[in-house]
Design an enzyme around this catalytic site. Structure first.
Site, mmCIF file in Angstrom:
data_model
loop_
_atom_site.group_PDB
_atom_site.id
_atom_site.type_symbol
_atom_site.label_atom_id
_atom_site.label_comp_id
_atom_site.label_asym_id
_atom_site.label_seq_id
_atom_site.Cartn_x
_atom_site.Cartn_y
_atom_site.Cartn_z
ATOM 1 N N GLU A 48 125.439 39.495 -1.806
ATOM 2 C CA GLU A 48 124.875 38.975 -3.035
ATOM 3 C C GLU A 48 125.964 39.129 -4.097
ATOM 4 O O GLU A 48 126.519 40.221 -4.259
ATOM 5 C CB GLU A 48 123.631 39.783 -3.430
ATOM 6 C CG GLU A 48 122.934 39.166 -4.614
ATOM 7 C CD GLU A 48 121.766 39.988 -5.139
ATOM 8 O OE1 GLU A 48 121.252 40.852 -4.408
ATOM 9 O OE2 GLU A 48 121.389 39.741 -6.295
ATOM 10 N N ARG A 273 123.978 51.820 7.848
ATOM 11 C CA ARG A 273 124.986 51.552 6.834
ATOM 12 C C ARG A 273 125.974 52.706 6.753
ATOM 13 O O ARG A 273 125.681 53.821 7.169
ATOM 14 C CB ARG A 273 124.341 51.297 5.477
ATOM 15 C CG ARG A 273 123.541 52.449 4.916
ATOM 16 C CD ARG A 273 123.178 52.239 3.449
ATOM 17 N NE ARG A 273 122.639 50.912 3.169
ATOM 18 C CZ ARG A 273 123.074 50.124 2.175
ATOM 19 N NH1 ARG A 273 124.033 50.517 1.373
ATOM 20 N NH2 ARG A 273 122.530 48.967 1.956
ATOM 21 N N LYS A 283 125.845 49.259 -5.047
ATOM 22 C CA LYS A 283 126.450 48.447 -6.093
ATOM 23 C C LYS A 283 125.861 48.783 -7.460
ATOM 24 O O LYS A 283 126.564 48.756 -8.458
ATOM 25 C CB LYS A 283 126.246 46.962 -5.774
ATOM 26 C CG LYS A 283 127.261 46.453 -4.774
ATOM 27 C CD LYS A 283 127.211 44.947 -4.660
ATOM 28 C CE LYS A 283 126.052 44.524 -3.794
ATOM 29 N NZ LYS A 283 126.099 43.097 -3.439
HETATM 30 P P1 ATP Z 1 123.002 47.225 -2.883
HETATM 31 O O1 ATP Z 1 124.078 48.234 -2.727
HETATM 32 O O2 ATP Z 1 122.872 46.765 -4.284
HETATM 33 O O3 ATP Z 1 121.730 47.588 -2.200
HETATM 34 P P2 ATP Z 1 124.106 45.707 -0.786
HETATM 35 O O4 ATP Z 1 125.252 46.643 -0.721
HETATM 36 O O5 ATP Z 1 123.091 45.666 0.269
HETATM 37 O O6 ATP Z 1 123.412 45.901 -2.172
HETATM 38 P P3 ATP Z 1 124.737 42.955 -0.244
HETATM 39 O O7 ATP Z 1 125.577 42.072 -1.043
HETATM 40 O O8 ATP Z 1 123.341 42.530 0.013
HETATM 41 O O9 ATP Z 1 124.738 44.284 -1.022
HETATM 42 O O10 ATP Z 1 125.452 43.297 1.115
HETATM 43 C C1 ATP Z 1 126.038 42.337 1.941
HETATM 44 C C2 ATP Z 1 126.037 42.795 3.360
HETATM 45 O O11 ATP Z 1 126.724 44.031 3.482
HETATM 46 C C3 ATP Z 1 124.632 43.029 3.858
HETATM 47 O O12 ATP Z 1 124.501 42.446 5.131
HETATM 48 C C4 ATP Z 1 124.502 44.508 3.921
HETATM 49 O O13 ATP Z 1 123.627 44.879 4.946
HETATM 50 C C5 ATP Z 1 125.937 44.962 4.164
HETATM 51 N N1 ATP Z 1 126.159 46.296 3.617
HETATM 52 C C6 ATP Z 1 125.931 46.697 2.362
HETATM 53 N N2 ATP Z 1 126.204 48.006 2.210
HETATM 54 C C7 ATP Z 1 126.629 48.451 3.409
HETATM 55 C C8 ATP Z 1 127.055 49.718 3.908
HETATM 56 N N3 ATP Z 1 127.108 50.803 3.129
HETATM 57 N N4 ATP Z 1 127.414 49.807 5.203
HETATM 58 C C9 ATP Z 1 127.378 48.715 5.993
HETATM 59 N N5 ATP Z 1 126.987 47.505 5.594
HETATM 60 C C10 ATP Z 1 126.609 47.355 4.318
#
Ligand code: ATP
Ligand code: MG
Length: 574
Positions: A48, A273, A283
């Site tokens: 996003e 994650r 974020k």
């Molecule tokens: P927020 O931190 O605001 O919850 P987000 O990190 O999930 O948002 P996205 O832009 O939706 O932000 O993430 C894009 C992709 O990266 C998604 O498929 C998400 O599952 C993956 N992702 C995000 N954070 C992690 C993480 N810490 N480890 C592995 N994958 C991640």
């Protein structure tokens, strides 16, 4: 002076030596064997655009692009841009830059959920027509109250029984802008008694008058993430929709939309994650640090963002290597940040040229060295890789050494310079300290006088005389002034978000940045390219700051020190 840049061969794919295995790759292997989806593999990375990418995203990028590459598949980059109030074109651009920098290529497959807004609207109409969605006039609070809890079933909305005709009319008028923001929503008609809260008639469209960074004010209704995501996956022909564990409870809903609409149905697979110690990985929290000025920006070298790590001196190779090492699992865990540091050390140890820089200079005068003499001494760029060549180090009567390398009252086991003691200057000569000059007021040593032994040129004595200390140094007149930033962990607690009642910012490390302004570096570093990396002997790995460095003013960021706590832990385990 000849200059040696980092030596490395282009290696844009991860894992070209060892085949990776994990539960997701096992699923993919089985699917290929069974000829599922005609043995095609299509994945996507769906950020996003509401912030910069962090090292957790790198894990997801390496996984999605990696799996596609390993299986002759393709991986799309798709912006999940369904929340206009939080999103911005700045984030879109930074995300593209970061994915490219990590070494991955989406070729012509750059997509936006917003490109599908019309199609998504039509899907919603289809659900309404099938009696599977309805317009609800409850407000947000009422929807929450009606929703029930994990132990209590929800209550059906009084608007749930609206006729298809009325729903179609109202939904069309929602789109046409006839109603106030928040006054109505479109909801899926599923099951208010479901054990899974996500299935209790989730909202799929809301009214929101917000300028979208791509569609402008064309829309005043926007689809919710759960609705947009599965259908975007479907439209792109994704075969494996890989996401993080928090979406496990959303999977029944993901499947429900696709089943009800009878469209291509990707398989959602969840993995744990990445959580990294001594930092935060959301974020929203990272944005808070930026907005409140706890860091200088998303690319502050202390941030776990890819732009921060890049500015800190991390290489894409080291980050891909880290992502391979941590692997992919089904259970949440915390990875030690020392492992990430270990990965960059390993990379730079192999590739970074060695140079000399003095962070806290102490003046050294070699009394028996001719006043107008300058020698050019040879210093190889790498102890094990002669192909990196060498540079000439100017040596003269007045030098700088590290303040820490001299002690008036040396404690036991201090093998560096002190009165009467002889040490080696790296690649130069043995020098012996004869006297010191002190500041009359502070009593601080401000200058050290030495003699040198001309018979020890290159740093070796022909009579076999040994010294215990080897110091780095620069020539006072020939060295360049530089600013050097030393970093420590951003938080002084391993899990800053671990305590519910305490704000994570309480654990910010007040000493995470130390800026030294009168450092001196060897002249071979003049005009060094922004971002270029080297090892300052005995001090760590440094890179030229890409933002604050210019021809006239050198600024270095320390990437990591030389002390590898991870390697030590590993050794102890053996
Ligand atoms: P927020 O931190 O605001 O919850 P987000 O990190 O999930 O948002 P996205 O832009 O939706 O932000 O993430 C894009 C992709 O990266 C998604 O498929 C998400 O599952 C993956 N992702 C995000 N954070 C992690 C993480 N810490 N480890 C592995 N994958 C991640
Ligand atoms: Mg997300």
């Amino acid at each position: 002076m000849n200059k040696k840049n980092e030596k490395r061969t282009a290696n844009m794919t991860t894992n070209d030596s060892v085949a990776l295995t994990d539960f997701i790759r096992n699923i993919i292997t089985e699917d290929l064997k069974a000829n599922k989806n005609e043995a095609r593999i299509v994945t996507r990375f769906p950020p996003e655009p509401n912030g910069y990418l962090h090292i957790g995203h790198a894990k997801s990028i390496c996984l999605n692009f990696g799996i596609a590459a390993e299986n002759k598949g393709i991986c799309n980059l798709r912006f999940d841009d369904t929340n206009p109030s939080k999103e911005d074109i700045e984030y879109v651009e930074s995300i593209k830059e970061d994915v490219r920098w990590l070494g991955f290529n989406w070729n012509d497959r750059l997509f936006y959920a917003s490109d599908y807004f019309e199609q998504l609207y039509q899907y919603a109409v289809q659900l309404v027509k099938a009696g599977k969605a309805y317009v609800c006039d409850l407000n947000a609070q009422e929807i929450r109250d009606y929703r029930g809890t994990l132990t209590k079933p929800g209550k059906e909305s009084p608007y749930r029984t609206r006729s298809v005709e009325e729903n179609l009319d109202l939904f069309e008028r929602m789109r046409a802008g006839e109603f106030e923001d928040g006054s109505r929503v479109l909801r899926a008609k599923i099951d208010m008694a479901s054990g899974n809260l996500n299935m209790r008639d989730p909202v799929i469209y809301r009214i929101l008058r917000a300028e979208h960074h791509r569609t402008g004010d064309k829309w005043c209704i926007y689809p919710m993430y759960d609705f947009a995501h599965c259908l975007s996956d479907s439209l792109e022909g994704i075969t494996h929709s890989i996401c993080t564990l928090e979406f496990e409870d959303h999977r029944p809903l993901y499947d429900w939309f696709l089943d009800e609409l009878n469209v291509h149905h990707p398989q959602q697979i969840e993995f744990a994650r990445l959580n990294l110690s001594y930092t935060v990985m959301s974020k929203r929290k990272l944005a808070e640090l930026v907005e409140q000025g706890h860091v200088t920006g998303w690319d502050d070298p202390r941030m776990p963002t890819l732009s921060g790590l890049r500015r800190r001196g991390y290489t894409p190779e080291s980050i891909r290597n880290f992502c391979e090492r941590i692997g992919v699992a089904k259970r949440d865990s915390m990875v030690d940040i020392a492992l990430l540091e270990h990965c960059i050390r390993e990379d730079l140890n192999q590739h970074a040229p060695r140079v000399m820089g003095v962070l806290r200079p102490l003046r050294v005068v070699i009394d028996n060295y001719p006043e107008d003499q300058i020698e050019e001494l040879d210093g190889p760029y790498h102890p094990e890789d002669s192909s990196m060549g060498s540079r000439k180090l100017p040596f003269s009567r007045v030098l700088y050494i590290e303040r820490d390398d001299f002690r008036e009252d040396p404690p036991k086991k201090f093998f560096r310079l002190s009165l009467g003691r002889e040490v080696r200057l790296r690649y130069a000569y043995y020098i012996k300290c004869t006297r010191v000059v002190k500041d009359e007021q502070t009593n601080e040593v401000v200058e050290v006088h030495c003699t040198y032994d001309p018979e020890t040129r290159g740093g070796w004595s022909s009579d076999g005389r040994k010294v215990r200390g080897t110091l780095h140094w620069v020539s006072a007149d020939h060295s360049l002034e530089a600013e050097v930033r030393l970093y420590d962990r951003l938080f002084d607690k391993a899990n800053p978000t671990g305590e519910k009642d305490t704000d994570f910012k309480t654990y910010l490390n007040p000493n995470s940045l130390e800026t030294l302004t009168s450092c001196r570096v060897e002249p071979s570093l003049a005009g060094e390219a922004p971002g270029s990396r080297s090892q300052f002997e005995r001090l760590g790995y440094f890179c030229v700051d890409a933002k604050d460095s210019s021809d006239g003013a050198l600024a270095f960021n320390r990437t990591v020190t030389l002390r590898d706590s991870w390697a030590k832990i590993e050794k102890r385990k053996k």
